[in-house]
Design an enzyme around this catalytic site. Sequence first.
Site, PDB file in Angstrom:
ATOM      1  CG  HIS A   1      27.788  -4.170  -7.797  1.00 19.40           C
ATOM      2  ND1 HIS A   1      28.697  -4.351  -6.774  1.00 19.40           N
ATOM      3  CD2 HIS A   1      28.100  -2.976  -8.374  1.00 19.40           C
ATOM      4  CE1 HIS A   1      29.528  -3.310  -6.725  1.00 19.40           C
ATOM      5  NE2 HIS A   1      29.180  -2.465  -7.693  1.00 19.40           N
TER       6      HIS A   1
ATOM      7  CG  ASP B   1      13.207 -12.070  -3.225  1.00 20.43           C
ATOM      8  OD1 ASP B   1      13.072 -13.273  -2.958  1.00 20.43           O
ATOM      9  OD2 ASP B   1      12.256 -11.314  -3.494  1.00 20.43           O
TER      10      ASP B   1
ATOM     11  CG  ASP C   1      15.556 -15.172  -5.205  1.00 20.08           C
ATOM     12  OD1 ASP C   1      14.522 -14.475  -5.334  1.00 20.08           O
ATOM     13  OD2 ASP C   1      15.985 -15.537  -4.090  1.00 20.08           O
TER      14      ASP C   1
ATOM     15  CB  CYS D   1      27.912  -9.473  -3.061  1.00 22.63           C
ATOM     16  SG  CYS D   1      29.428  -8.512  -3.173  1.00 22.63           S
TER      17      CYS D   1
END
Length: 318
Positions: A194, A210, A226, A250
């Site tokens: 995920h 983020d 990130d 995603c």
Amino acid sequence: MSQAAEVIPAEVHMISGCRDEQTSADVSNVANFQLPDPAGRAGGACTSAMLKVLYADHKAPDKDLSFQEVLLKMREILAASKYTQIPQLTSSRQLDVHSPFEIVPAGCTGTKRAVMIGINYVGQQGELSGCHNDAHNMMEYIKDVHGFKDENITILMDDGVHTEPTRENILNAYRTLVAESKPGDVAFCHYSGHGGKLKDDNGDEKDGYDETLVPLDYASAGQIRDDDLYLALIGKMPRDVQLTCVMDCCHSGTVLDLPYTFVGDGEQENMTANEEFDFGPLLQLAQIAMSQMGGSGESAQQNSPIAQAMSLCGCDIM
């Protein structure tokens, strides 16, 4: 864009399953993609399409494909199966997408290391079915085609056999990859699981969010932002290492915050620089990274690529 090589010392390429606003997909039957399927289970759409292009029938293509051709063929396969995902390639350097696709540069004599992560979230809400299979398939590909060796591959999966892909274990695997890599080496990271978005917690994202990876223990330990990936992996990977990341999740388009982009939608001919890319947040993270290198000694800190970037931009080095 002259700051890119200083703030991100290594040459980093990322293939992502979709843009930030898109969601990835879980393929119910990898046989539709004619993949090598050692476990007989499902696979992720991005990984499956990529391996259909690069490793159909357990072998590499008869002729070299360019980066552009790989992404466009991936998009064709996804579209044929009614997926709306548009794969994209981002990079820390301007890359000629018409050049041959490569994970290992020609003539490379360095060590090839990899971190492979597959999370099915077994027994949890939102359980996936294909991520272990993704890791196995991609691992077979990099060993068979690119010569990676088992002893240099770190595997994290929630299968009761391998190291669990918890938040700390994932970040430690990336930190170890960085610590072991030397100039001339090659690194490869594959993530299947995920991905998500969280409200930006430090004001460094223009869209207010983020991008994240979702570890097995996200509910108790939190997601991997990130910014965390920059501090553990991207900002500290040594210069003259080539790092390729495949992110099959995603909202993965900018999860590594790289300044050059090629979108495999059939409309873009060349990789382009994001002229609005703001290096300010990365410089702030670089300062944090410098403080984390405190044990390396003052001289080493002053001569590090991150220190050079801070100096070039007129920032004080703590």
